[in-house]
Scaffold this motif. Structure first.
Motif: not given
Length: 268
Positions: A213, A215, A251-252
């Motif tokens: 999920e 970015e 996220d990353d």
């Protein structure tokens, strides 16, 4: 089974729990159904009260198909027909641990040891270069790929091939972020291993975890770093890799974990 039937079965099996399954998406439902139907065939056994904290941490992972117990005197434990793997965890009481391990190993159960002063004839493989503080993370790294659903999956048969009669194994994990995150993580792992250790690897499993999920999506070009490290190994090395989503990661971020095994690995 179709999705509707799986949803009905889940509601029936957990009717008296506090979980709200109406809020679960189809992927979560399938994953939970798969885990609920796995037999309790993976055991983690702590030998003595000194391992209690480790065992409690393992229980907190919530793996439905894993039994985690502390064994105290008279230190008696025998394998069952359902047992496929046992992880023996020891801080002291090594003699008792070796005796119990031999019983499982002789019964054909994949037997792994997290201890010092192991009798290697009693185990398929014993961890190298690890402290007791690292044991919970090592146990999770062994179990997570075989009890959770991957995108490029890895199962117990792959783990068994990697660790059966390997004598020694080690685990290294690195988390990195950014556009070169996979290559950087693998580079850090390679630098953490001496060239003599790399030469003694006979079997290698590589796990890549990422937040699906996030970015910054995982792209195929990033897989080049995985295939490169495998191509650098001798052809005699058994190597496999797998990819898993892990929503606990940022996220990353990606995390690369290697599970390396070999009879001479401890001497590298």
């Amino acid at each position: 089974l179709n999705k509707l039937l799986i949803r009905i079965l889940l509601h029936l099996q957990v009717e008296f729990s506090n979980c709200n399954h109406d809020k679960m998406n189809d992927s979560e439902l399938f994953d939970r159904y798969a885990r609920m139907n796995l037999p309790t065939s993976f055991r983690v056994i702590g030998i003595g009260e000194a391992t209690k904290e480790i065992i409690e941490t393992v229980k907190s992972y919530g793996y439905d198909c894993v039994s985690a117990t502390v064994l105290t005197e008279p230190f008696e434990c025998v394998p069952t027909d359902e047992d496929k793997m046992v992880i023996i965890v020891v801080k002291d009481n090594e003699d008792h641990a070796n005796s119990i391990a031999k019983t499982f190993h002789d019964a054909g159960v994949l037997t792994l040891g997290l201890l010092d002063n192991a009798d290697f004839d009693c185990y398929d493989s014993v961890v190298s270069e690890a402290s007791c503080a690292e044991y919970p993370d090592i146990i999770k790294a062994i179990l997570q790929p075989i009890v959770t659903q991957g995108m490029i999956a890895y199962d117990f048969n792959d783990l068994q091939t990697t660790l059966t009669d390997a004598k020694h194994f080690l685990l290294k994990s690195v988390t990195r972020c950014g556009n070169e995150r996979v290559a950087e993580a693998i580079g850090d792992i390679k630098r953490a291993l001496s060239s003599s250790k790399l030469d003694k690897i006979e079997r290698l499993s590589i796990f890549l975890y990422f937040n699906k999920e996030g970015e910054l999506p995982l792209v195929m070009q990033e897989m080049t770093a995985l295939t490169d490290i495998i191509s650098e190994l001798p052809e005699s090395v058994y190597a496999i890799w797998a990819v898993y989503p892990d929503e606990s990661m940022k996220d990353d971020e990606v995390k690369v974990t290697i599970l390396a095994a070999g009879k001479e690995l401890e001497n590298g």
